[in-house]
Write an enzyme that holds these catalytic residues in place. Sequence first.
Site, PDB file in Angstrom:
ATOM      1  N   ASP A  57       4.587   0.167  10.893  1.00  0.00           N
ATOM      2  CA  ASP A  57       3.515  -0.099  10.080  1.00  0.00           C
ATOM      3  C   ASP A  57       2.500   1.066  10.015  1.00  0.00           C
ATOM      4  OD1 ASP A  57       1.261  -0.943   8.730  1.00  0.00           O
ATOM      5  OD2 ASP A  57       1.060  -2.770   9.914  1.00  0.00           O
ATOM      6  N   SER A 136      -4.304   4.656  -7.717  1.00  0.00           N
ATOM      7  CA  SER A 136      -3.571   4.044  -8.695  1.00  0.00           C
ATOM      8  C   SER A 136      -4.636   4.028  -9.902  1.00  0.00           C
ATOM      9  CB  SER A 136      -3.110   2.536  -8.493  1.00  0.00           C
ATOM     10  OG  SER A 136      -2.849   1.696  -9.860  1.00  0.00           O
ATOM     11  N   TYR A 149      -5.228  -5.509  -4.998  1.00  0.00           N
ATOM     12  CA  TYR A 149      -4.780  -4.241  -5.167  1.00  0.00           C
ATOM     13  C   TYR A 149      -5.707  -3.254  -5.748  1.00  0.00           C
ATOM     14  CZ  TYR A 149      -1.392  -0.510  -6.173  1.00  0.00           C
ATOM     15  OH  TYR A 149      -0.475   0.736  -6.378  1.00  0.00           O
ATOM     16  N   THR A 151      -9.285  -3.679  -6.003  1.00  0.00           N
ATOM     17  CA  THR A 151     -10.092  -3.480  -4.855  1.00  0.00           C
ATOM     18  C   THR A 151      -9.797  -2.573  -3.669  1.00  0.00           C
ATOM     19  OG1 THR A 151     -10.954  -5.881  -5.289  1.00  0.00           O
ATOM     20  CG2 THR A 151     -11.988  -4.649  -3.495  1.00  0.00           C
TER      21      THR A 151
END
Length: 261
Positions: A57, A136, A149, A151
């Site tokens: 991770d 994005s 996503y 936020t």
Amino acid sequence: MADSYVVTGGGRGIGRAVVERLLADGAHVVAIELDETALDWTRRHPAAARVHAVTGDAGDEAVAARAADLAEKAGRLAGWVNNAAVFRDASLHSASPREVMDLIAVNVGAPLTGCATAVRRFLAAGTGGAIVNVTSHQARQAVPGCTPYVTAKAAIEGLTRALAVEYGPRGIRVNAVAPGSVRTERYDEFLARQGPEGAAHIEAEMARLHPLGRVARAEEVAATIVHLLSDEASFINGATIPVDGGRSVLAHDPEAYEPPS
């Protein structure tokens, strides 16, 4: 000794394209990926001696530290790319605030950990360095139903600016790249599930959405990321660069939908 870089989410899509571009430039690269199978290609790569795989991770400090150790062993740690992300949608009327917050935390946590690790290593080495966060177009042009996503990506752009101001005087540049839609394995798998007619409809909508008439290739996004890592971008700091073919300028999103009530 060649420079070295860490790329999170480096097994597929934009992340792999960044790894490939850096390897082509002669660098050493450590690719972090949660899915071990996504890193199988690193063992067969012509530059396998210069690409190092770390499974785990990207938001785990121990994983990030292991990647940084490998990078520093291979060369001067010159840059860090925070590309790893989780794509899961949720709306406040159907998900609890805790569920939404957890999804936000997943997508903010990985770049925050990456930035912290990179900053500390750069400061300890006294060499400076560059960080690129992948955000994005949705950070500024929200899509209904994608609250976590949107936020998270907006928060990462804020983090980018904050770190650029705090650490710029110490030789650390922090920038972000904001892609629109990108042709990756995930995108192609999605199209394949739609069948020929559905895929053709989506491709037509994507052409309308992007003024250049198509989605990006992962290599096109990677080119901007690698430029921001390089000395050629030595006076770019705190910027978010759209690599979306004009999608955010058009500001018309037929992908938007009303979430179910």
